[in-house]
Design a protein around this motif. Sequence first.
Motif, PDB file in Angstrom:
ATOM      1  N   SER A  96       0.859  -1.190   0.000  1.00 24.37           N
ATOM      2  CA  SER A  96       0.000   0.000   0.000  1.00 24.37           C
ATOM      3  C   SER A  96       0.893   1.237   0.000  1.00 24.37           C
ATOM      4  CB  SER A  96      -0.877   0.021   1.260  1.00 24.37           C
ATOM      5  OG  SER A  96      -0.060   0.160   2.416  1.00 24.37           O
ATOM      6  N   THR A  98       0.991   3.384   2.421  1.00 22.73           N
ATOM      7  CA  THR A  98       1.582   3.441   3.765  1.00 22.73           C
ATOM      8  C   THR A  98       2.841   2.583   3.828  1.00 22.73           C
ATOM      9  OG1 THR A  98      -0.622   3.704   4.694  1.00 22.73           O
ATOM     10  CG2 THR A  98       1.114   3.027   6.214  1.00 22.73           C
ATOM     11  N   LEU A 101       5.705   4.209   1.970  1.00 23.61           N
ATOM     12  CA  LEU A 101       6.282   5.302   2.768  1.00 23.61           C
ATOM     13  C   LEU A 101       7.084   4.752   3.941  1.00 23.61           C
ATOM     14  CD1 LEU A 101       3.208   7.651   2.560  1.00 23.61           C
ATOM     15  CD2 LEU A 101       5.527   8.295   1.868  1.00 23.61           C
ATOM     16  N   TYR A 123      -0.528  11.948   7.355  1.00 20.24           N
ATOM     17  CA  TYR A 123      -1.695  11.101   7.070  1.00 20.24           C
ATOM     18  C   TYR A 123      -1.880  10.066   8.187  1.00 20.24           C
ATOM     19  CZ  TYR A 123      -4.825   8.355   4.105  1.00 20.24           C
ATOM     20  OH  TYR A 123      -5.899   7.689   3.590  1.00 20.24           O
ATOM     21  N   THR A 125      -2.530   6.997   8.744  1.00 22.78           N
ATOM     22  CA  THR A 125      -1.894   5.672   8.828  1.00 22.78           C
ATOM     23  C   THR A 125      -0.396   5.752   9.098  1.00 22.78           C
ATOM     24  OG1 THR A 125      -1.530   5.616   6.439  1.00 22.78           O
ATOM     25  CG2 THR A 125      -3.568   4.608   7.249  1.00 22.78           C
ATOM     26  N   LEU A 126       0.182   6.954   8.930  1.00 20.30           N
ATOM     27  CA  LEU A 126       1.614   7.098   9.208  1.00 20.30           C
ATOM     28  C   LEU A 126       1.895   7.183  10.711  1.00 20.30           C
ATOM     29  CD1 LEU A 126       4.049   7.342   7.189  1.00 20.30           C
ATOM     30  CD2 LEU A 126       1.809   7.530   6.132  1.00 20.30           C
ATOM     31  N   GLN A 180       4.431  16.168   3.134  1.00 17.18           N
ATOM     32  CA  GLN A 180       3.244  15.516   2.586  1.00 17.18           C
ATOM     33  C   GLN A 180       2.562  16.486   1.642  1.00 17.18           C
ATOM     34  OE1 GLN A 180       0.518  13.349   5.276  1.00 17.18           O
ATOM     35  NE2 GLN A 180      -1.155  14.366   4.200  1.00 17.18           N
ATOM     36  N   SER A 182      -0.309  15.965  -0.464  1.00 20.60           N
ATOM     37  CA  SER A 182      -1.772  16.002  -0.429  1.00 20.60           C
ATOM     38  C   SER A 182      -2.268  16.356   0.976  1.00 20.60           C
ATOM     39  CB  SER A 182      -2.312  14.637  -0.845  1.00 20.60           C
ATOM     40  OG  SER A 182      -3.707  14.619  -0.764  1.00 20.60           O
ATOM     41  N   GLY A 184      -4.517  14.822   2.600  1.00 19.15           N
ATOM     42  CA  GLY A 184      -4.991  13.676   3.374  1.00 19.15           C
ATOM     43  C   GLY A 184      -6.377  13.974   3.905  1.00 19.15           C
ATOM     44  N   ASP A 215       5.658  12.503   0.498  1.00 18.43           N
ATOM     45  CA  ASP A 215       4.493  11.633   0.371  1.00 18.43           C
ATOM     46  C   ASP A 215       3.713  12.162  -0.836  1.00 18.43           C
ATOM     47  OD1 ASP A 215       2.001  10.506   0.402  1.00 18.43           O
ATOM     48  OD2 ASP A 215       1.643  10.795   2.550  1.00 18.43           O
ATOM     49  N   CYS A 217       1.253  10.618  -2.494  1.00 19.87           N
ATOM     50  CA  CYS A 217      -0.054   9.970  -2.686  1.00 19.87           C
ATOM     51  C   CYS A 217      -1.084  10.977  -3.224  1.00 19.87           C
ATOM     52  CB  CYS A 217      -0.555   9.401  -1.372  1.00 19.87           C
ATOM     53  SG  CYS A 217       0.255   7.873  -0.891  1.00 19.87           S
ATOM     54  N   SER A 240       0.975   5.070  -3.865  1.00 24.01           N
ATOM     55  CA  SER A 240       0.199   3.832  -3.999  1.00 24.01           C
ATOM     56  C   SER A 240      -0.233   3.607  -5.438  1.00 24.01           C
ATOM     57  CB  SER A 240      -1.046   3.940  -3.114  1.00 24.01           C
ATOM     58  OG  SER A 240      -1.993   2.966  -3.483  1.00 24.01           O
ATOM     59  N   LYS A 243      -3.984   4.229  -6.337  1.00 26.93           N
ATOM     60  CA  LYS A 243      -4.375   5.619  -6.534  1.00 26.93           C
ATOM     61  C   LYS A 243      -3.924   6.018  -7.951  1.00 26.93           C
ATOM     62  CE  LYS A 243      -4.427   6.643  -1.610  1.00 26.93           C
ATOM     63  NZ  LYS A 243      -3.779   7.357  -0.489  1.00 26.93           N
ATOM     64  N   TYR A 371      -6.494   3.916  11.257  1.00 25.33           N
ATOM     65  CA  TYR A 371      -7.183   5.192  11.440  1.00 25.33           C
ATOM     66  C   TYR A 371      -7.743   5.284  12.857  1.00 25.33           C
ATOM     67  CZ  TYR A 371      -6.982   5.402   6.372  1.00 25.33           C
ATOM     68  OH  TYR A 371      -6.544   5.422   5.075  1.00 25.33           O
TER      69      TYR A 371
HETATM   70  C1  LIG Z   1      -3.645   7.285   0.769  1.00 27.40           C
HETATM   71  C2  LIG Z   1      -2.578   8.059   1.405  1.00 27.40           C
HETATM   72  C3  LIG Z   1      -1.566   7.443   2.131  1.00 27.40           C
HETATM   73  C4  LIG Z   1      -1.552   5.983   2.445  1.00 27.40           C
HETATM   74  O1  LIG Z   1      -1.770   5.180   1.364  1.00 27.40           O
HETATM   75  P1  LIG Z   1      -2.524   3.775   1.528  1.00 27.40           P
HETATM   76  O2  LIG Z   1      -2.299   3.176   0.203  1.00 27.40           O
HETATM   77  O3  LIG Z   1      -3.943   4.059   1.815  1.00 27.40           O
HETATM   78  O4  LIG Z   1      -1.838   3.034   2.611  1.00 27.40           O
HETATM   79  C5  LIG Z   1      -0.563   8.232   2.649  1.00 27.40           C
HETATM   80  N1  LIG Z   1      -0.574   9.556   2.483  1.00 27.40           N
HETATM   81  C6  LIG Z   1      -1.536  10.187   1.811  1.00 27.40           C
HETATM   82  C7  LIG Z   1      -1.499  11.669   1.679  1.00 27.40           C
HETATM   83  C8  LIG Z   1      -2.569   9.458   1.241  1.00 27.40           C
HETATM   84  O5  LIG Z   1      -3.523  10.075   0.569  1.00 27.40           O
END
Ligand SMILES: *Cc1c(COP(=O)(O)O)cnc(C)c1O
Length: 431
Positions: A96, A98, A101, A123, A125-126, A180, A182, A184, A215, A217, A240, A243, A371
Amino acid sequence: MDSPLGTPHPSLPPLEKHLLQAEVVLQAQRWPELEARSQKIFERVLEGFLRYRVGEEHFYSVTGYGHNDLGREVMDQVFAHALEAEAALVRPQLVSGTHALSVALNGCLKPGDSMVCLTGPPYDTLEEVLGLRGDSPASLKARGVAYHECSVFDAENRFTPELSPLMETLVREAQLVYLQRSRGYSQRPTLDLAQLHTLIEQTRQINPDALVLVDNCYGEFVEAHEPTHPSIGADLMAGSLIKNPGGGIVPTGGYIAGRAEVVSACADFLTAPGIGREGGYLFELTRTFLQGLFLAPGVVKEALKGMTLAAKLFSESGYDVCPRWDSPRSDIIQALHLQNPDTLKTFCRLLQSVSPVGSHLTPVGAVTPGYQDELMMAGGTFIDGSSIELSADAPLRPPYTVFFQGGLTYAHTRYALKTVLSGLRAEETLC
Ligand SMILES: *Cc1c(COP(=O)(O)O)cnc(C)c1O
């Protein structure tokens, strides 16, 4: 702007007419620029396929150790070219964004090192990867890496380009600077590439040895360049494949791209020192990965068109939105501030009802691994969790923002918006 779910906007035309009027404006003011940029990005992506002579022979994976897999090697080069990086590691073993990263961070940092994130809370999950939440013995914190965080966004979420003295100190002492791009699930806006470049330049002046990891993403193929392009200057980035860069058809995976020696260090962490990028079965996915990349610029464009339409229709219906329809974009996310948990639930329910997969299901808030808050997720996607497909995520917390994203085709987003807005309008007249 004042009454998101009070009485309908008095001057609001009937929905069909509103939609057509919005599209006339977008056709004149937004689509030409989007089409032109997407065409350029597509040409760059195609150029990689031609330069590295992608052939049918590259579509077959080597089983077992996966040594000497020509397809894997060429695929990495084609992705690196598309992502404007010296090297790329594109693998289904990166499970993924995450994970990509996490591998990037662990590949760059060793015990005793410190890192600083300049873009505020990372984000969700980090948090566990960094050791800010949970007690995993594999977190960076548990491995002895110090983490610092500050934000280049002020209390009103405005970008402030000058680093404070505290930030300068943290950057001076850091081995890695984390940015980062985006937003998030936060309320701050997305960092665009010009802003990223400003931060990277300042970092270089303070500490030329620090590695800059972005990051990326949700950001791929949105702007003319990628963060690792020399004009922007990041050392490394990760994202990812379910995405943007997977074009909606890649079923799994992530990428790490940037300076070759740093990417190699990450590959050593992903597999093992001595194996690095030379091993790893591709599960016959090479063709799909490459085809996904080939489609990605066009799919990202469709998503951007859909989200721009969403911004226009929702803001004209009285909701606060970010970004605005006439603002430049640096990711595929559209935040719609719905202000009210019921509106949010209606949005998600109606979006789900016009999804190609699972339209008969009703989304509910649920605890999701990685989350903290309960999360509503809507959007029946072909690939589970794919957010380049039309989808919405909404942590159940004020101001009840729906993070709306993706859309493989503009037609689908357009239809979904019509459904959602007509449902919201009906509820408004009911109350
Ligand atoms: C989606 C996302 C992640 C994590 O990616 P996953 O594939 O969902 O684990 C990390 N940072 C940002 C900004 C994201 O949008």
